[in-house]
Design an enzyme around this catalytic site. Sequence first.
Site, PDB file in Angstrom:
ATOM      1  N   ASP A   1       0.831  -1.202   0.000  1.00  0.00           N
ATOM      2  CA  ASP A   1       0.000   0.000   0.000  1.00  0.00           C
ATOM      3  C   ASP A   1       0.868   1.255   0.000  1.00  0.00           C
ATOM      4  O   ASP A   1       1.923   1.281   0.631  1.00  0.00           O
ATOM      5  CB  ASP A   1      -0.904  -0.016   1.248  1.00  0.00           C
ATOM      6  CG  ASP A   1      -2.061   0.957   1.125  1.00  0.00           C
ATOM      7  OD1 ASP A   1      -2.348   1.409  -0.003  1.00  0.00           O
ATOM      8  OD2 ASP A   1      -2.667   1.268   2.160  1.00  0.00           O
TER       9      ASP A   1
ATOM     10  N   HIS B   1       2.458   3.352  -9.210  1.00  0.00           N
ATOM     11  CA  HIS B   1       2.319   1.911  -9.440  1.00  0.00           C
ATOM     12  C   HIS B   1       3.557   1.358 -10.148  1.00  0.00           C
ATOM     13  O   HIS B   1       4.014   0.265  -9.850  1.00  0.00           O
ATOM     14  CB  HIS B   1       1.054   1.621 -10.248  1.00  0.00           C
ATOM     15  CG  HIS B   1      -0.212   1.927  -9.501  1.00  0.00           C
ATOM     16  ND1 HIS B   1      -0.393   1.560  -8.182  1.00  0.00           N
ATOM     17  CD2 HIS B   1      -1.348   2.573  -9.858  1.00  0.00           C
ATOM     18  CE1 HIS B   1      -1.594   1.969  -7.771  1.00  0.00           C
ATOM     19  NE2 HIS B   1      -2.189   2.586  -8.768  1.00  0.00           N
TER      20      HIS B   1
ATOM     21  N   LEU C   1      11.345 -20.314  -4.391  1.00  0.00           N
ATOM     22  CA  LEU C   1      10.311 -19.490  -3.755  1.00  0.00           C
ATOM     23  C   LEU C   1       8.944 -19.757  -4.387  1.00  0.00           C
ATOM     24  O   LEU C   1       8.791 -19.730  -5.605  1.00  0.00           O
ATOM     25  CB  LEU C   1      10.668 -18.004  -3.924  1.00  0.00           C
ATOM     26  CG  LEU C   1       9.652 -17.019  -3.336  1.00  0.00           C
ATOM     27  CD1 LEU C   1       9.671 -17.053  -1.813  1.00  0.00           C
ATOM     28  CD2 LEU C   1       9.918 -15.603  -3.832  1.00  0.00           C
TER      29      LEU C   1
HETATM   30  C1  IPE Z   1      -1.517   0.059  -3.510  1.00  0.00           C
HETATM   31  O1  IPE Z   1      -1.261   1.417  -3.515  1.00  0.00           O
HETATM   32  C2  IPE Z   1      -1.426  -0.547  -4.881  1.00  0.00           C
HETATM   33  C3  IPE Z   1      -2.627  -1.220  -5.411  1.00  0.00           C
HETATM   34  C4  IPE Z   1      -3.809  -1.294  -4.844  1.00  0.00           C
HETATM   35  C5  IPE Z   1      -2.453  -1.854  -6.703  1.00  0.00           C
HETATM   36  P1  IPE Z   1      -2.464   2.433  -3.494  1.00  0.00           P
HETATM   37  O2  IPE Z   1      -2.889   2.653  -4.920  1.00  0.00           O
HETATM   38  O3  IPE Z   1      -3.545   1.949  -2.599  1.00  0.00           O
HETATM   39  O4  IPE Z   1      -1.784   3.744  -2.927  1.00  0.00           O
HETATM   40  P2  IPE Z   1      -2.429   4.797  -1.934  1.00  0.00           P
HETATM   41  O5  IPE Z   1      -3.003   4.061  -0.767  1.00  0.00           O
HETATM   42  O6  IPE Z   1      -3.465   5.539  -2.702  1.00  0.00           O
HETATM   43  O7  IPE Z   1      -1.277   5.660  -1.539  1.00  0.00           O
HETATM   44 MG    MG Z   2      -4.122   2.332  -0.644  1.00  0.00          MG
END
Ligand code: IPE
Ligand code: MG
Length: 219
Positions: free
Chosen positions: A2, A19, A113
């Site tokens: 996250d 991402h 793994l």
């Molecule tokens: C997590 O990061 C990635 C996925 C859900 C693919 P977020 O997209 O939830 O990032 P924040 O929480 O908005 O910072």
């Molecule tokens: Mg998030």
Amino acid sequence: MDGNGRWAQQRSRPRTFGHRAGLRAVRKVVRAAANSGVGYLTLFAFSQENWKRPVTEVNLLIQLFVTVLRREISALHKNKVRIRFIGQHADFPTALLQQMQRAEALTRENTGLQLLVAVGYGGQWDIVQAAQRVVDRGQLLSIEGVQAELVTADAPAPDLLIRTGGESRISNFLLWQLAYTELYFCATLWPDFDEAAFAEALAWFAGRQRRFGCLPESA
Ligand code: IPE
Ligand code: MG
């Protein structure tokens, strides 16, 4: 995993930039896990609830999964990683499903793994689909019976859960499987999570006393 969005926001860049950066962290952690002798690593990449995000972000994530799988699978295979995808995949585009199947088939015999990637996954869905299979066989529900039908049936229960990004919640991840898992929450945003951060989490885990409901040895 996250914090990708916030990491990008801090840099005044679109969430998708976060991402892509998150992907580099995935690479580091997969390598670190394999090198630390971790047997199973499960990554929560996309939850069932993530479908509710704007369609542009969902599409980018799916595109990213397809590209990454195509690009990285041979390196994973060379490193003896076995990859499997857990979750509800009915709504995934064919291009992604094909890459997923190809990756699973290629790495099926690998004994390094064991990498589980949760995509379209929801812990509540997992429990219900498992219970439904038991019911469909005309059997009574039992803990062992349901457990054997979870999508993680052939993996041990996780020892350690790491959640980055500062939130202290499970967000519908492996609800059943986490019954006795040690929970580690850290503020580091996922793109900043690296080998050192992973080692820190393992060191924390090593200091935990696990009792599974029993009394400590010395009692
Ligand atoms: C997590 O990061 C990635 C996925 C859900 C693919 P977020 O997209 O939830 O990032 P924040 O929480 O908005 O910072
Ligand atoms: Mg998030």
